[in-house]
Enzyme design. Structure first.
Site, PDB file in Angstrom:
ATOM      1  N   ASP A 403     -54.813  -9.992  -9.224  1.00  0.00           N
ATOM      2  CA  ASP A 403     -54.166  -9.258  -8.636  1.00  0.00           C
ATOM      3  C   ASP A 403     -53.171 -10.055  -7.783  1.00  0.00           C
ATOM      4  O   ASP A 403     -53.729 -10.525  -6.998  1.00  0.00           O
ATOM      5  CB  ASP A 403     -54.644  -8.209  -7.571  1.00  0.00           C
ATOM      6  CG  ASP A 403     -54.188  -8.021  -7.106  1.00  0.00           C
ATOM      7  OD1 ASP A 403     -53.453  -6.002  -7.307  1.00  0.00           O
ATOM      8  OD2 ASP A 403     -54.038  -7.216  -5.581  1.00  0.00           O
ATOM      9  N   GLU A 456     -50.648 -10.539 -12.116  1.00  0.00           N
ATOM     10  CA  GLU A 456     -49.517  -9.797 -11.690  1.00  0.00           C
ATOM     11  C   GLU A 456     -48.259 -11.045 -10.457  1.00  0.00           C
ATOM     12  O   GLU A 456     -48.905 -11.365  -9.763  1.00  0.00           O
ATOM     13  CB  GLU A 456     -50.341  -8.383 -10.981  1.00  0.00           C
ATOM     14  CG  GLU A 456     -49.191  -7.856 -10.469  1.00  0.00           C
ATOM     15  CD  GLU A 456     -49.646  -7.070  -9.211  1.00  0.00           C
ATOM     16  OE1 GLU A 456     -48.903  -6.023  -8.988  1.00  0.00           O
ATOM     17  OE2 GLU A 456     -50.624  -7.149  -8.555  1.00  0.00           O
TER      18      GLU A 456
END
Length: 716
Positions: A403, A456
């Site tokens: 993330d 990401e």
């Protein structure tokens, strides 16, 4: 020789830095001298672990301090204690030697210990003839560290720990079993008592709002996923179908009382559902322990502990194993970018900025009000790298979706001038984070063949999916955030305006093979006022469904791996909320059920047709057929793979049927219609190509339904 009274006072007050120098057995000129601290006892008799009586200790202080000389050499001891009408037995932690050794110290010091999760935290072990829990925690600046819990009345005087040169504190507590709540109590360098801390390496934790860690038993699950793991270890993931169903475990569905499903209940419902729809992987939003439900797990305080919301931690192992046996991979979202500042967590762990930077220009994240890890510190980097390895080793996860990578790569991420510190070269790059990500990827790929990582990353940082040894970050895949943004923006436009924004679709193909991409329609796009994917589509209700079906078929025909967030496979109308289950009642309608059938069929084609997946990440698998029909808002391309029949993907993004439409194709002969998003079965109008078309002289006349995507496979 009796120590100074001040040393004993410090011991009784829980402030002595070296309790092992005072407590336990010590060889002396007249035999073995023993000192023990047992509050509540009035008498204390020493025995060997085998039950041999060794002598009686005398009370030296009414607080519970006992001393005496016993027979034999120093050895592990147990005591028979009596006091106030009660009698109990306990084994002396201070009669045992250390568990960690010089090799551990050396590897920890240089940051290359890749089995920290076997050594740190709390582990039930056999040690010097006894069974118990070994505790270890890194707190180099603390004056004293104790393990406290429901087994010692949360009294920091009872079990102060031994400090090693590495700044790690350890203690072995014999006879302690699984399921006991504990924390670490620390006195900082300034002499102040710190908030009790949960174990950074805890394998399990209490259900929120409680915040203690829990001791666990050794792994008991017997895995049956050898075939699954062997398959993924032997293939190149870029060249096989990967279609990911993204799930928030707490809101995919709920039980009859509105509570979270356990991992076992989730396995019974979710795994068959994913198999039926043809996805290859489930990706969970973070499953590690976190205190705040609306964070969705992205603000974790227990990186090594599956959340107690879903039952016992071994339940997650059972879920993963069950998914693997059904042919489904399991990915987890992993958050090394930042951590919350809850008092029981990592923030100022030993009274200093230990895991984070002290300077808020480096150590504070303004977007999330969280702390940023100090990636340049060996111990911190090792803590995180070990965590990545842990999920692959302990729970057999197939991959990690990392993330907020962009927030790690840039020192000025989401900061104004003056709110950040340039690197040594005066630039904005966070080279410590870069080296951490490379290291993490090197170790994951080096130690766990078949496991892949996904970034990401929303910027144009070069080489995200280039191997680390070639100067890249080393990820296996990267989310294509540009594709997501541009295509959703295009689909939100009224069809009459799409001709003027043709580039929103075509531009993505100029960089589609610069990285190994995943096309993400994730949770971030259907929350916080953004609406569901269906609601993003332009037009009336029929057009919105048609647009969504056309968009999904366009996506499954587009190069790149696929990711779809839960609920969007049946076109949920409401945007997602972690507070409730999905609107499963919608699936009974023809419109919503039609979208789900389409997703099922798209996954089936994607898996069965190598032309649609085998060159997802390579330019040789793509060829434009029609790129310049802006006026008609038509896009057409060829997907292909060596030795396989090519597939033409044609999208008509207007509500006007185009019949006939001259489509240039590379081969004459029959082209069989293998998918039409406008089919009756999907709640479309049914206009199509009646099974296929025949191409002559390099072109075919095709029927393009309104707001639809059609796939044609060359049949020769």
């Amino acid at each position: 020789m009796r120590p100074p009274r001040g040393a004993l006072d410090a011991l009784l007050q829980g402030r002595h830095a070296d309790p092992f120098s005072l407590l336990g057995p010590h060889a002396g000129p007249e035999g073995t001298f023993v000192r023990a601290f047992v509050p509540g006892a009035e008498t204390l008799e020493a025995q060997s672990l085998a039950g041999e009586p060794l002598g009686t200790l005398e009370m030296a202080d009414p607080e519970g301090l006992f001393e005496g000389t016993i027979a034999g050499a120093p050895q592990p001891l147990k005591y028979k204690a009596q006091g106030f009408g009660a009698e109990w037995w306990l084994t002396d932690p201070y009669s045992f030697g250390p568990v960690l050794g010089p090799t551990d110290d050396f590897l920890m010091g240089e940051g290359t210990h890749y089995r920290l999760h076997h050594k740190m935290g709390a582990h039930r072990i056999e040690h010097e003839g006894a069974t118990g829990i070994h505790f270890a925690v890194w707190a180099p600046n603390a004056q004293r560290v104790s393990v406290v819990g429901d087994f010692n009345d949360w009294d920091g005087r009872r079990h102060p720990m031994r400090k090693r040169e590495t700044g790690v504190w350890e203690i072995f507590l014999p006879d302690l079993d699984a399921g006991r709540a504990y924390k670490f109590e620390l006195i900082g360098a300034d002499g102040r008592l710190q908030p009790a801390k949960a174990d950074p390496f805890a394998l399990a934790a209490e259900l929120r709002p409680r915040t203690a860690s829990l001791t666990t038993a050794p792994d008991a699950h017997v895995w049956g996923d050898q075939d699954h793991r062997a398959y993924w270890a032997a293939i190149d993931p870029r060249r096989v179908p990967i279609s990911i169903y993204e799930v928030h475990a707490g809101s995919w569905d709920r039980d009859e009382n509105g509570w979270f499903l356990t991992w076992d209940a989730l396995a019974d419902r979710l795994i068959p559902y994913v198999v039926e729809l043809g996805f290859t992987h489930i990706e969970f939003l973070p499953v590690s322990e976190h205190p705040y439900d609306p964070s969705w797990g992205y603000q974790t305080t227990g990186l090594y502990a599956p959340s107690a919301r879903f039952g016992d931690h071994e339940g997650f192992a059972r879920f993963v194993d069950g998914a693997h046996r059904a042919g489904i991979g399991v990915l987890v979202d992993w958050v090394p970018a930042h951590f919350p500042t809850d008092a029981h967590g990592l923030a100022r762990f030993d009274g200093t900025a230990l895991y984070e930077h002290d300077d808020p220009r480096l150590g504070f994240h303004p977007d999330w009000n969280t702390a940023i890890y100090n990636f340049g510190r060996n111990e911190v980097s090792s803590f995180l790298v070990n965590n990545a390895l842990f999920w692959a080793e302990r729970y057999h996860v197939d991959g990690l979706r990392v993330d907020a990578v962009a927030s790690m790569l840039y020192r000025d991420y989401s900061r104004k001038s003056g709110e950040w510190i340039p690197n040594e070269g005066g630039g904005r790059e966070n080279w410590e984070a870069v080296e951490f990500l490379r290291r993490m990827n090197r170790e994951v790929y080096g130690q766990h063949r078949g496991v892949f990582t996904v970034a990401e990353e929303s910027t144009a940082w070069p080489g995200v999916t280039t191997p680390a040894h070639e100067g890249g970050l080393g990820f296996g895949f990267k989310w294509n955030m540009g594709w997501m943004h541009d295509t959703l923006q295009y689909m939100a436009r009224e069809p009459v305006h799409r001709a003027h924004h043709h580039n929103d679709i075509t531009f993505g193909l100029t960089y589609a093979f610069s990285e190994n991409y995943v096309l993400p329609l994730s949770h971030d796009e259907v929350v916080h006022g953004k609406g569901s994917l269906l609601a993003k589509m332009s037009g009336d209700d029929w057009q919105q469904f048609a647009n969504l079906r056309a968009y999904y078929a366009f996506m499954w025909g587009y190069p790149g791996k696929k990711l779809l967030f839960m609920g969007q496979e049946f076109a949920q109308r409401r945007e997602w909320s972690e507070e409730r289950a999905l609107d499963w009642d919608l699936t009974g309608s023809h419109a919503h059920g039609g979208v789900r059938k389409l997703v099922r069929d798209l996954n089936r084609l994607y898996r069965e047709k190598p032309a649609l997946h085998a060159r997802d990440c390579e330019g040789e698998g793509f060829e434009w057929l029609v790129a310049d029909d802006a006026a008609g808002s038509v896009f057409a391309w060829l997907r292909k793979a060596p030795g396989e029949r090519p597939i033409a993907v044609i999208s008509n993004m207007t509500p006007v049927a185009r019949v006939p439409y001259r489509l240039p194709v590379p081969h004459d002969g029959k082209w069989r219609e293998i998918l039409n998003s406008n089919a009756h079965d999907y709640w479309g109008s049914g206009l199509g190509n009646l099974g296929g078309v025949v191409a002559k002289d390099g072109a075919a006349l095709v029927a393009l339904p309104p707001l639809a995507t059609v796939m044609l496979e060359w049949a020769g």
